[in-house]
Motif scaffolding. Structure first.
Motif, mmCIF file in Angstrom:
data_model
loop_
_atom_site.group_PDB
_atom_site.id
_atom_site.type_symbol
_atom_site.label_atom_id
_atom_site.label_comp_id
_atom_site.label_asym_id
_atom_site.label_seq_id
_atom_site.Cartn_x
_atom_site.Cartn_y
_atom_site.Cartn_z
ATOM 1 N N GLU A 30 1.046 5.023 0.408
ATOM 2 C CA GLU A 30 0.263 6.124 0.958
ATOM 3 C C GLU A 30 0.854 7.487 0.613
ATOM 4 O O GLU A 30 0.155 8.488 0.610
ATOM 5 C CB GLU A 30 0.158 5.975 2.477
ATOM 6 C CG GLU A 30 -0.592 4.689 2.881
ATOM 7 C CD GLU A 30 -0.690 4.528 4.375
ATOM 8 O OE1 GLU A 30 -0.041 5.327 5.087
ATOM 9 O OE2 GLU A 30 -1.385 3.612 4.829
ATOM 10 N N ARG A 31 2.130 7.530 0.331
ATOM 11 C CA ARG A 31 2.769 8.807 0.000
ATOM 12 C C ARG A 31 2.443 9.192 -1.434
ATOM 13 O O ARG A 31 2.214 8.348 -2.278
ATOM 14 C CB ARG A 31 4.278 8.692 0.204
ATOM 15 C CG ARG A 31 4.636 8.422 1.671
ATOM 16 C CD ARG A 31 6.096 8.101 1.822
ATOM 17 N NE ARG A 31 6.441 7.826 3.208
ATOM 18 C CZ ARG A 31 7.604 7.334 3.595
ATOM 19 N NH1 ARG A 31 8.522 7.063 2.711
ATOM 20 N NH2 ARG A 31 7.839 7.110 4.869
ATOM 21 N N HIS A 32 2.463 10.486 -1.688
ATOM 22 C CA HIS A 32 1.979 10.955 -2.977
ATOM 23 C C HIS A 32 3.071 11.413 -3.942
ATOM 24 O O HIS A 32 2.803 11.558 -5.117
ATOM 25 C CB HIS A 32 0.981 12.091 -2.763
ATOM 26 C CG HIS A 32 -0.232 11.653 -2.006
ATOM 27 N ND1 HIS A 32 -1.140 10.754 -2.513
ATOM 28 C CD2 HIS A 32 -0.672 11.971 -0.757
ATOM 29 C CE1 HIS A 32 -2.100 10.549 -1.637
ATOM 30 N NE2 HIS A 32 -1.844 11.267 -0.561
ATOM 31 N N ARG A 69 7.248 7.366 -3.170
ATOM 32 C CA ARG A 69 6.686 6.072 -3.590
ATOM 33 C C ARG A 69 7.805 5.141 -4.048
ATOM 34 O O ARG A 69 7.793 3.943 -3.760
ATOM 35 C CB ARG A 69 5.689 6.302 -4.726
ATOM 36 C CG ARG A 69 4.395 6.956 -4.289
ATOM 37 C CD ARG A 69 3.709 7.679 -5.442
ATOM 38 N NE ARG A 69 3.365 6.795 -6.539
ATOM 39 C CZ ARG A 69 2.198 6.162 -6.650
ATOM 40 N NH1 ARG A 69 1.282 6.316 -5.709
ATOM 41 N NH2 ARG A 69 1.937 5.388 -7.677
ATOM 42 N N LYS A 86 0.853 -1.186 0.000
ATOM 43 C CA LYS A 86 0.000 0.000 0.000
ATOM 44 C C LYS A 86 0.894 1.242 0.000
ATOM 45 O O LYS A 86 1.708 1.438 0.901
ATOM 46 C CB LYS A 86 -0.901 -0.006 1.233
ATOM 47 C CG LYS A 86 -1.881 1.168 1.267
ATOM 48 C CD LYS A 86 -2.800 1.095 2.468
ATOM 49 C CE LYS A 86 -3.853 0.030 2.286
ATOM 50 N NZ LYS A 86 -4.864 0.075 3.377
#
Length: 523
Positions: free
Chosen positions: A216-218, A223, A214
């Protein structure tokens, strides 16, 4: 009395425990020697097995367990007995327990060192692929080169290239599964790149999904760090990137499938491997498989089918599509397909002729999208401004280089001189290039087109008054409208447009064998 016994036990405590410890250590030494001997014997067997066989997983598990006992348990014991003063301390009991535990594990490992089947034959490449995959000698040569390169520790990026439709995707998927089966990699991840405005983002999402990660960082960098850490924790990971068309700044990614050989070079591939088309005999075998013909078929059919196989240029996907679509069909249809395959100029499967103001952003736009999603190479004019009565050379070339023209005859189609010139060119291609033409009578009556009534009559009247000195051109347009109206077409007046569009798409799919376009691209 009790205090005397306590004193005697205390005096004898050290020597007795030392004797017990020495006795157990001797037993451990014996079991260790057996373990090492068993390991060496098995390793000799591993080196001796044929390359076509895979070492039994049970042995690999045994070896892993054995190394764990050797490294982890022994290191703990050595640390415990480094200080020999511990031998006459309460820690002696702990050391004895550790040695007893180690002795039991070694005995179990030695007893388990009996394997019914030390190795198993490695299944063929078909075992690791879909049921439609056939591994011919030419394919096997490439797969062997890929397997060899993947086992070379000095190689981190491999480029596979070949013609579009040569079967690279299916091959590399099968090779990836085989590499995991052989324990060359702990994980195999497959991602499709394609042309996309967010290529890196797309790849990251696919890899994360396959690794159950998963993100979660943008930011792309954050990522990337997350994915990198996950891959590092997995050990040896093979990342297969399909349809790479430009250089990607990715390190140690495994196998990128690039679009052309020069793009393998731009990706700094340490090994570039080609996938060549099938040999003629291989192409013939594959066509028979999908078409259902055999040596008992008529000589006329076999002769035409052999020519069809040769015209497919050794491309498995083309052979599959053509063979499947012709299964059970008469020799006349085989001949028609052969003619289409020999139409070497074709670059597009479908050309769309339409009146932009009527349907560009509605019916025709939706039809174009649906056809492209089904994989058809479709030409739709980009909406450049029309000027004069002559259509551009690029449009003429696109029409002539198409297998099928779909003419959307909407209310104001005839008001455009460009549309009428397109129509003349399209109908000419029926005779000269054996092109398919499907008229779509969109919210109109074919008789109005045939006899130039209603909006078609008004449009032609305007053309006549405007082109008083070129009546021959107007007559060509009138003849073209009458001819297209007489062809078998499809009618739409009311109802759900998307259902009608799907009907057109299904018809195109059923005629895919007539829409083959020979590709020269290296994919």
């Amino acid at each position: 009395m009790e205090s005397l016994i306590y004193c005697i036990e205390k005096i004898l405590h050290g020597p007795i425990h030392r004797l017990r410890l020495l006795f157990i250590m001797k037993k451990v030494d014996i079991e260790r020697e057996k373990l090492i001997l068993n390991r060496e014997l098995l390793r000799e067997k591993v080196e001796a097995i044929d390359k076509t066989e895979k070492v039994n997983d049970a042995f690999l598990e045994w070896l892993e367990e054995m190394e764990k006992v050797r490294e982890e348990e022994l290191s703990e014991l050595e640390a415990a007995i480094t200080d020999r003063s511990n031998w006459i301390s309460p820690d002696t009991e702990r050391i004895l327990r550790l040695y007893n535990g180690l002795l039991d594990k070694m005995k179990i490992l030695n007893s388990k060192c009996v394997f019914e089947a030390f190795s198993n034959p490695i299944p063929g490449l078909e075992y690791f692929s879909s049921r439609h995959f056939v591994c011919f000698e030419s394919t096997k040569e490439t797969s062997d080169q890929l397997m060899e390169a993947m086992q070379d520790d000095s190689i981190h990026i491999i480029g596979l290239y070949g013609k579009q439709g040569s079967g690279k995707t299916k091959l590399v998927e099968a090779v990836g599964k085989k590499a995991k089966y052989l324990n060359i990699f702990n994980e195999v991840v497959f991602a499709t790149v394609s042309q996309n405005t967010n290529i890196v983002w797309r790849i990251q999402n696919q890899i994360a999904d396959l690794l159950d990660l998963k993100i979660e960082r943008h930011s792309e960098a954050a990522r990337a760090r997350t994915i990198y850490s996950k891959i590092e924790s997995k050990g040896r990971v093979l990342v297969i990137l399909d349809d790479v068309r430009e250089k990607l700044e990715l390190e140690n990614i495994g196998i990128p499938i690039t679009r052309r050989q020069q793009e393998c070079t731009s990706m700094d591939c340490q090994r570039e491997i080609p996938l060549h088309p099938l040999f003629e005999e291989e192409a013939w075998t594959l066509l028979k498989k999908y078409s259902g013909i055999d040596d008992e078929s008529s000589s006329a059919l076999l002769t035409v089918a052999q020519e069809v196989a040769n015209e497919c240029k050794g491309l498995p996907s083309t052979i599959k599509d053509v063979g499947s679509s012709l299964k059970g069909h008469p020799v006349e249809e085989w001949k028609a397909v052969l003619g289409s395959l020999r139409h070497s100029m074709a670059r597009y499967q479908i050309f769309l002729s339409f009146r932009g103001d009527d349907t560009r952003y509605s019916f025709t736009g939706s039809l174009f999208d649906a056809l492209c999603r089904e994989g058809f190479k479709t030409f739709m004019d980009d909406g450049g401004l029309e000027s004069g009565d002559q259509i551009s050379l690029s449009l003429i070339n696109a029409i002539e280089a198409s297998r099928l023209s779909i003419v959307v005859l909407s209310e104001n189609y005839a008001s455009s001189s460009w549309c009428l010139e397109e129509l003349v060119t399209i109908l000419d291609c029926i005779k000269k290039k054996n092109q398919l033409v499907w008229p779509i009578f969109y919210k109109g009556d074919p008789s109005d087109i045939r006899h130039q009534k209603s909006s078609y009559g008004k449009a032609m009247a305007k053309h006549e008054s405007r082109l008083v000195n070129d009546s021959e051109k107007v007559q060509r347009w009138r003849s073209a409208l009458s001819e297209i109206a007489g062809l078998s077409g499809m009618h739409y007046n009311t109802g759900y447009e998307h259902k009608f569009i799907q009907t057109i798409v299904e018809r195109a799919k059923n005629n895919r064998n007539r829409l083959y376009v020979q590709s020269t691209d290296m994919d």
